[in-house]
Design a protein around this motif. Structure first.
Motif, mmCIF file in Angstrom:
data_model
loop_
_atom_site.group_PDB
_atom_site.id
_atom_site.type_symbol
_atom_site.label_atom_id
_atom_site.label_comp_id
_atom_site.label_asym_id
_atom_site.label_seq_id
_atom_site.Cartn_x
_atom_site.Cartn_y
_atom_site.Cartn_z
ATOM 1 N N SER B 116 0.855 -1.190 0.000
ATOM 2 C CA SER B 116 0.000 0.000 0.000
ATOM 3 C C SER B 116 0.886 1.233 0.000
ATOM 4 C CB SER B 116 -0.880 0.021 1.249
ATOM 5 O OG SER B 116 -0.078 0.272 2.389
ATOM 6 N N ALA B 117 0.267 2.391 -0.226
ATOM 7 C CA ALA B 117 1.036 3.637 -0.234
ATOM 8 C C ALA B 117 1.700 3.859 1.120
ATOM 9 C CB ALA B 117 0.119 4.812 -0.584
ATOM 10 N N ASP B 118 0.946 3.651 2.197
ATOM 11 C CA ASP B 118 1.501 3.893 3.537
ATOM 12 C C ASP B 118 2.657 2.945 3.866
ATOM 13 O OD1 ASP B 118 -0.048 6.023 4.035
ATOM 14 O OD2 ASP B 118 -1.393 5.061 5.488
ATOM 15 N N HIS B 119 2.484 1.673 3.525
ATOM 16 C CA HIS B 119 3.536 0.706 3.801
ATOM 17 C C HIS B 119 4.828 1.099 3.075
ATOM 18 C CE1 HIS B 119 5.548 -3.099 4.515
ATOM 19 N NE2 HIS B 119 5.794 -3.183 3.222
ATOM 20 N N VAL B 124 10.532 3.863 3.062
ATOM 21 C CA VAL B 124 11.375 4.951 2.580
ATOM 22 C C VAL B 124 11.772 5.867 3.748
ATOM 23 C CG1 VAL B 124 11.265 7.064 1.186
ATOM 24 C CG2 VAL B 124 10.529 4.888 0.207
ATOM 25 N N ILE B 125 10.800 6.171 4.603
ATOM 26 C CA ILE B 125 11.046 7.070 5.732
ATOM 27 C C ILE B 125 12.026 6.445 6.733
ATOM 28 C CG2 ILE B 125 9.953 8.115 7.781
ATOM 29 C CD1 ILE B 125 7.467 8.535 5.977
ATOM 30 N N GLU B 126 11.943 5.123 6.889
ATOM 31 C CA GLU B 126 12.820 4.452 7.844
ATOM 32 C C GLU B 126 14.300 4.652 7.483
ATOM 33 O OE1 GLU B 126 12.529 3.517 10.638
ATOM 34 O OE2 GLU B 126 14.035 1.993 11.117
ATOM 35 N N THR B 145 7.527 10.955 -2.677
ATOM 36 C CA THR B 145 6.367 10.641 -1.843
ATOM 37 C C THR B 145 5.212 10.193 -2.714
ATOM 38 O OG1 THR B 145 5.938 12.995 -1.817
ATOM 39 C CG2 THR B 145 6.902 12.080 0.141
ATOM 40 N N ILE B 146 4.242 9.576 -2.081
ATOM 41 C CA ILE B 146 3.103 9.016 -2.818
ATOM 42 C C ILE B 146 1.876 9.820 -2.397
ATOM 43 C CG2 ILE B 146 1.815 6.891 -3.306
ATOM 44 C CD1 ILE B 146 4.280 5.460 -1.916
ATOM 45 N N PRO B 147 1.140 10.370 -3.364
ATOM 46 C CA PRO B 147 0.028 11.258 -2.991
ATOM 47 C C PRO B 147 -0.990 10.600 -2.067
ATOM 48 C CG PRO B 147 0.183 11.019 -5.403
ATOM 49 C CD PRO B 147 1.319 10.263 -4.816
ATOM 50 N N GLU B 148 -1.173 9.272 -2.227
ATOM 51 C CA GLU B 148 -2.205 8.592 -1.428
ATOM 52 C C GLU B 148 -1.712 8.215 -0.027
ATOM 53 O OE1 GLU B 148 -1.522 7.811 -4.603
ATOM 54 O OE2 GLU B 148 -3.347 8.559 -5.563
ATOM 55 N N LEU B 153 2.448 10.641 7.384
ATOM 56 C CA LEU B 153 3.676 10.073 6.816
ATOM 57 C C LEU B 153 4.374 11.068 5.896
ATOM 58 C CD1 LEU B 153 2.627 6.375 6.141
ATOM 59 C CD2 LEU B 153 4.279 7.204 7.817
ATOM 60 N N ILE B 154 3.590 11.815 5.116
ATOM 61 C CA ILE B 154 4.208 12.819 4.243
ATOM 62 C C ILE B 154 4.888 13.886 5.097
ATOM 63 C CG2 ILE B 154 3.763 14.609 2.533
ATOM 64 C CD1 ILE B 154 1.752 12.796 1.212
#
Lengths: 297, 429
Positions: B116-119, B124-126, B145-148, B153-154
Motif C-alpha cells: 500500500s502507499a503507507d507501507h 522509505v522514511i525508515e 512521496t506518494i500522494p495517497e 507520513l508525508i
C-alpha cells in the motif's frame, strides 16, 4: 621602475600594494613578481616596511574588490599581481570607485575571468576529490581517509573549509602537488606538497561505485560533449568511475537497438490487492463526480 | 542476492527520474558531531555519465516491485524485469559509504509501490530516519512521496528530507487514465498543496521573534513530467507546469523525453520524441521563471507546440518584431530580458555599466555576447539596425540551423543523432 618580489599569496600582495598605494607609486612604475629567479635579473626590492608608511590605513577599498583579489591571487597567471594593483589604483587614486560595476572594462573583465576560473577550480575540487579509506585510529575509533587531487590553481586553502564542515566526523588528508590539507577532528592544518605516490590508488568501495555509475547511465541519451564540458578529461585519471566511460559509449548503440527490437509486453491483469482495489474505486468515483459536474455546467 | 546485484537492478530502475538536484537546502553541516554531511548553497555534481547527466545524489529505488501498471515505466507490474529489494540498513550503509568517499551529495530515494502507499512510505522514511537520527547524517536527502500516503507520513518524510517530490508524469487525467491507470492528478495536486502548506508554515514559524526553532522541514518540492508518451501539446505541458509553479510553489518541474526502455509496452507510441523537444521545454520553463514570460506568449492555442528549430525566446522575438530594436542604453529591465541572446546575468551587467557609460558595440563584445543573434534586435550608441532587416522574412531563415542530410536505413528504425541529445541541465538560455 621598481621590481617588487612577493610570496605568491594574497596577504603578501595586499601588504605590498598598501605601501605602494600610500606612497603614490603609479602602476606603470611597478614590476611585480613572485619568482625569485626572475626577480634576481632585476634589482629585486622587498616591499617597503609598513611602519615607515603614513596614512596607509586611510585607504578605503570596496569589499567586493578584496573578495575578488583573494580569488585572483590564487590564479597561476603571472600577470595577476600587476593587474590587481592597476585596478586598485584606478579604484582609489584614479577616482573610479564605480569601476567594478563596469563588466565592460578590459581590466575588470580580466580579473573577473581569473576569479571565475579559480572559483570553478574550487568547485571541481569539491566535486572530484575521492577519499580512500586507509585505516581507523585505534585511540579515537575515527576512520581515516586520504585523497589525491591536482588542482589547476593554488586553491587548497580556499577549498579546505568546505571539507572541514562536511567531513567533521572522520579524519582526512587531501594531498596535492604543492600543498596538503589535514583534518583530525579538531584542527585544520596545511603541509607542503607531495608526489602522487604518497596517496593510495584505490578503495574497496570503488567497484561498487562503478556498479552504480554503469547502471545509472541511460544508453538511449548519449551526449558526450555535455559530459566532457563539465567533467574535462584532465580529471579522469583520478576518478575511479572514468575507466568505464569508453566502454559505456561503445556499447550504447547496441543496447538501444536491443530495446527497440524487444517484443512489446502486453498488460497483465491487476493482482488481488486490497489497496489497488480501493485505488481503482476511488478513481472511478472521482471520474463519475467530474462527469456529473460537467453535466451540470 | 548480493549487494552488487541489488545495486545494479535498483539504480537501473531509478535512472528515469531526471532530477538529481542537491541545491536549495537549508544550511547545515557536521561540525561538532560524530557524523558527516553538509548542505546549503549550490549543489555539487560529483560525476557525469556519458548521457551528459550529472551524478549528484545516489539515486535508487527501495524496491522495483510495483503494484501499478504505468506503461512508460520499466518497473510496472506487467514488465518482466528482474525484481530486487533493499533493506533499509543496506541503503543506509551504501549512502554513508559513498558519501564518505565524496562520490555523492546524498540520497535520492524512491520506490515501487508494494502492499500500500503507507507501507511503502514507511520503508522509505525508515531509511531517512536512520540516516538522520542514528548516524547524524547531515547530507542531502530527496524523498519521493506518494500522494495517497497519509498526511502524517508525508509530514514525517518532510521532516527528514531536504526535498520531497511527487511526479505528475502526465499533464492531464485523460492521459493518465490510458497510460497510468492508478495515478490521479487531482490527488497529486491535493498532496502538493498540503506540502506547500507545511513548507510555508515552517517558514512563518522561523520568522517569529523569540520563538523556539521549529523542527526541520524540506525546503522545496519538485515534480517530473514525461514528454512524448501521450499527445499533450507543449502548451498543455507548460500550462500544467505554470500552474504548479504558481499554485503550489514548486522549485522545479523536470521534463523527461520518453526514451526507449528495455521492457516496452504495447500501449506506448513506437517512436520516441526528439530530445530537442525536451530541451525547448526547459528553455521555455526558464522563460517562465526568470524572464517574466507568460505561457500564452510562448505556446498559444493557435500555435500550441514550440518551434524545434529555434529557441523559444528568439521565436517570440521574430513573432513580435514591432517590439524591436530595443535601446540597450535606455530600455527597462523587463524589455532587456526579451532580447534574444541576452541572459539574466548580462542584463544585470548592462544595467550596472550603463549608469556610468553609454554602451557601444565594443562593450557588448567584451561581455562576450552572441553578437550575430543580438545585432538585429538592439540599438547602441553606435549601432542602429536597418529597419528593413528587422522586418524582412529572411530574418527567420538567418537563424535556422543549416540543413542536414538525412540518412535513411530501412533495416533499422532511426536512432536519434547525437546532435539531438541535450542534457537536462542545458535548459539555461
Amino acid at each position: 621602475m621598481r621590481t617588487i618580489l612577493i610570496e605568491p599569496e594574497y596577504e603578501a600582495w595586499r601588504a605590498a600594494a598598501r605601501q605602494l598605494l600610500a606612497q603614490g607609486v603609479a602602476p606603470e612604475e611597478v614590476l611585480w613578481t613572485d619568482d625569485r629567479q626572475e626577480a634576481s635579473l632585476f634589482v629585486g626590492e622587498s616591499p617597503p616596511d609598513s611602519a615607515a608608511v603614513q596614512g596607509a590605513s586611510a585607504i578605503k577599498v570596496p569589499a567586493a574588490f578584496m573578495d575578488l583579489a583573494r580569488s585572483v591571487a590564487a590564479h597561476t597567471d603571472a600577470r595577476r599581481w600587476g593587474l590587481l594593483y592597476r585596478v586598485l589604483w584606478r579604484l582609489t587614486r584614479g577616482a573610479e570607485r564605480h569601476l567594478l560595476a563596469m563588466a565592460t572594462d578590459r581590466d575588470v573583465r580580466q580579473l573577473q575571468d581569473w576569479g571565475k576560473a579559480v572559483g570553478r577550480d574550487i568547485h571541481k575540487m569539491h566535486a572530484f576529490v575521492r577519499f580512500r579509506l586507509v585505516g581507523t585510529d585505534v585511540a579515537t575509533g575515527r576512520e581515516q581517509f586520504v585523497a589525491w587531487f591536482e588542482p589547476e590553481h593554488r586553491i587548497v586553502r580556499l577549498a579546505a573549509p568546505f571539507f572541514e564542515k562536511r567531513f567533521a566526523g572522520m579524519d582526512w588528508s587531501i594531498l596535492t602537488p604543492y600543498e596538503c590539507a589535514h583534518w583530525d577532528g579538531t584542527r585544520l592544518h596545511f603541509t607542503a606538497g607531495v608526489s602522487r605516490s604518497s596517496a593510495p590508488d584505490e578503495d574497496a568501495l570503488d567497484d561498487l561505485w562503478r556498479t552504480y555509475y554503469r547502471n545509472i547511465f541511460n544508453p538511449a541519451r548519449v551526449k558526450i560533449s555535455a559530459m566532457q564540458s563539465e567533467m574535462p578529461k584532465k580529471y579522469w585519471k583520478n576518478l575511479p568511475e572514468a575507466s568505464l566511460i569508453a566502454g559505456l559509449i561503445a556499447e550504447s548503440t547496441g543496447r538501444v537497438q536491443g530495446m527497440l527490437e524487444t517484443e512489446e509486453r502486453a498488460a497483465k491483469p491487476a493482482p488481488n490487492n486490497a489497496y489497488l482495489k480501493s485505488l481503482h474505486a476511488m478513481n472511478q468515483s472521482e471520474a463519475a463526480a467530474q462527469n456529473h459536474e460537467s453535466d451540470l455546467a | 542476492m548480493d549487494i552488487t546485484r541489488k545495486l545494479e537492478i535498483l539504480a537501473d530502475a531509478a535512472k528515469y527520474d531526471a532530477s538529481c538536484a542537491s541545491s536549495g537546502a537549508a544550511r547545515k553541516d557536521s561540525r561538532g558531531s560524530a557524523g558527516v554531511g553538509s548542505t546549503g548553497g549550490m549543489g555539487i555534481c560529483h560525476s557525469y555519465t556519458p548521457d551528459g547527466r550529472c551524478v549528484s545524489l545516489m539515486k535508487v529505488l527501495m524496491t522495483n516491485a510495483c503494484l501499478y501498471d504505468c506503461h512508460y515505466c520499466i518497473n510496472r507490474r506487467s514488465s518482466n524485469v528482474t525484481r530486487a529489494r533493499f533493506t533499509p540498513d543496506e541503503v543506509v550503509k551504501l549512502t554513508l559509504d559513498f558519501y564518505k568517499r565524496n562520490y555523492i551529495e546524498g540520497l535520492f530515494l524512491s520506490s515501487g509501490i508494494i502492499r500500500s502507499a503507507d507501507h511503502t512510505m514507511e520503508l522509505v522514511i525508515e531509511v531517512a530516519r536512520k540516516l538522520r537520527e542514528v548516524h547524524q547524517f547531515r547530507g542531502y536527502i530527496h524523498l519521493k512521496t506518494i500522494p495517497e500516503a497519509s498526511q502524517e507520513l508525508i509530514a514525517l518524510a518532510g521532516r527528514y528530507a531536504d526535498r520531497i517530490s511527487i511526479n505528475v508524469e502526465l499533464p492531464s487525467q485523460q492521459s493518465l487514465n490510458t497510460l497510468a491507470p492508478e495515478k490521479n492528478l487531482a490527488r497529486t495536486e491535493e498532496a502538493m498543496g498540503h506540502i506547500r502548506g507545511k513548507i510555508e508554515e515552517r517558514h512563518a514559524e522561523k520568522r517569529k521573534p523569540d520563538a523556539p526553532k521549529p523542527p526541520p522541514f524540506a525546503t522545496g518540492q519538485s515534480t517530473q513530467m514525461l514528454v512524448g508518451a501521450d499527445a499533450s501539446t507543449d502548451a498543455v505541458i507548460l500550462g500544467c507546469a505554470d500552474k504548479l509553479y504558481t499554485s503550489h510553489r514548486l522549485r522545479r518541474v523536470y521534463y523527461s523525453a520518453f526514451s526507449p526502455i528495455p521492457e516496452p509496452s504495447s500501449i506506448l507510441p513506437l517512436k520516441a520524441p526528439p530530445l530537442i523537444r525536451e530541451h525547448r521545454l526547459y528553455q521555455a520553463d526558464w522563460l517562465l521563471r526568470f524572464y517574466e514570460f507568460k505561457v500564452e506568449e510562448i505556446a498559444s492555442t493557435a500555435a500550441p507546440n514550440l518551434d524545434l528549430a529555434l529557441d523559444p525566446k528568439l521565436s517570440w522575438a521574430l513573432r513580435n518584431r514591432a517590439t524591436f530594436p530595443v535601446d540597450v542604453n535606455k530600455a527597462p529591465r523587463e524589455l532587456l530580458l526579451r532580447i534574444p541572446g541576452l541572459g539574466v546575468r548580462n542584463v544585470e551587467r548592462i544595467l550596472a555599466a550603463r549608469r556610468y557609460t553609454r554602451l557601444r558595440l565594443a562593450d557588448l563584445v567584451r561581455l562576450r555576447l552572441q553578437m550575430k543573434k543580438l545585432l538585429p534586435f538592439i540599438t547602441t550608441a553606435d549601432h542602429h539596425p536597418a529597419r528593413l532587416g528587422l522586418d524582412s522574412d529572411s530574418l527567420r531563415a538567418r537563424f535556422l540551423p543549416p540543413p542536414e542530410q538525412l540518412e535513411i536505413n530501412f533495416d533499422a528504425p532511426p536512432i536519434p543523432a547525437t546532435s539531438d541529445f541535450f542534457s537536462v541541465r542545458s535548459g539555461e538560455l
